[in-house]
Design an enzyme around this catalytic site. Structure first.
Site, short mmCIF file in Angstrom:
data_model
loop_
_atom_site.label_atom_id
_atom_site.label_comp_id
_atom_site.label_asym_id
_atom_site.label_seq_id
_atom_site.Cartn_x
_atom_site.Cartn_y
_atom_site.Cartn_z
N ASP A 23 0.84 -1.10 0.17
CA ASP A 23 -0.06 -0.04 0.41
C ASP A 23 0.64 1.29 -0.14
O ASP A 23 1.83 1.76 1.03
CB ASP A 23 -0.65 -0.19 1.16
CG ASP A 23 -1.91 -1.07 1.00
OD1 ASP A 23 -2.27 -1.78 0.21
OD2 ASP A 23 -2.56 -1.14 2.17
N ASP A 43 -15.49 -3.63 -0.23
CA ASP A 43 -15.07 -3.19 1.06
C ASP A 43 -16.46 -3.18 2.14
O ASP A 43 -16.64 -2.04 1.98
CB ASP A 43 -13.92 -1.96 1.03
CG ASP A 43 -13.01 -2.22 0.60
OD1 ASP A 43 -12.55 -3.30 -0.21
OD2 ASP A 43 -12.96 -1.28 -0.38
#
Length: 241
Positions: free
Chosen positions: A10, A129
């Protein structure tokens, strides 16, 4: 077949980071993104899950850096973060990434997302998500609707694959949400990649047990950075499961 392992890199402000539950400000910095990805590649990973957090949160872009990382790696990359329209999709695909992840756009622009699912097939995965049974959008800062309604719509549009993240687990190393994954797999025939909370080799074995119902891969981030297990150990565990 064993589950595919996708070590996560990330990226925020040009650095490899990990967040806790997706919260801005909870970053732990791990240094150069290419070095992180290269370490996973050297350890035997065949995929890297590469995320532009700044683009996901709508606060900037690391596009050039991520494109450079993709070019320099010898493994397949799943690219995610801020892919919300034709221009950003084309730019992501042009990096040479094997697959791109679409999250927010699947919720905020359903017609575009449905068209992309039909047009690009296996090169596009949909990121779901989840917090409870509600989807989150825009870097997890907004609610995005009911999980099951959106999943049914995406299935009708021909979505080829889902990346399912339990936000309450992500970056916490508290174990994956096996119940959520089972339920998603029961409601779609598309393969599912599990993300969020993986902390031990036992977690990987538990996910491998879901392969017959549709779990195809697993994204691991913080556990690898924290040294809970290595990529080599994870690959061996998944192969033996």
């Amino acid at each position: 077949m064993s589950l595919t392992l996708l070590p996560a890199v990330d990226v925020a402000d040009g650095q490899a980071v990990r967040l806790v539950q997706g919260a801005a400000g909870s970053e732990t910095v791990y240094g150069d993104p290419f070095d992180a990805a290269l370490a996973w590649q050297r350890d035997g990973a065949e995929w890297i899950h590469l995320v532009d957090l700044d683009a996901a949160f709508g606060r900037g872009s690391n596009a050039e850096l991520l494109a450079d990382v993709v070019r320099r790696l010898d493994v397949r990359v799943e690219l995610s973060g801020g892919i919300r329209d034709d221009a950003s999709l084309q730019a992501a695909l042009a990096t040479g990434a094997a697959r791109v992840n679409i999250g927010t756009a699947a919720l905020e622009d359903p017609q575009w997302c449905d068209r992309v699912c039909g047009e690009y097939g296996d090169r596009v995965a949909i990121g779901l998500d989840v917090r409870g049974q509600t989807l989150s959008a825009r870097g997890w800062t907004r609610d995005g609707g009911d999980l099951w309604e959106v999943l049914a719509r995406l299935d009708r549009a021909g979505a080829s694959r889902y990346v399912v993240t339990d936000i309450t687990k992500d970056g916490t190393m508290r174990g994956p949400n096996l119940g959520l994954l089972r339920e998603v797999c029961a409601r779609t025939n598309a393969p599912v990649i599990a993300s969020g909370g993986i902390s031990t080799l036992a977690d990987l074995r538990a996910l491998a047990a879901l392969e017959p119902v549709g779990v195809e891969g697993v994204i691991a981030g913080k556990a690898l950075y924290a040294g809970a297990f290595t990529v080599a150990e994870a690959l061996r565990t998944l192969a033996d499961a």
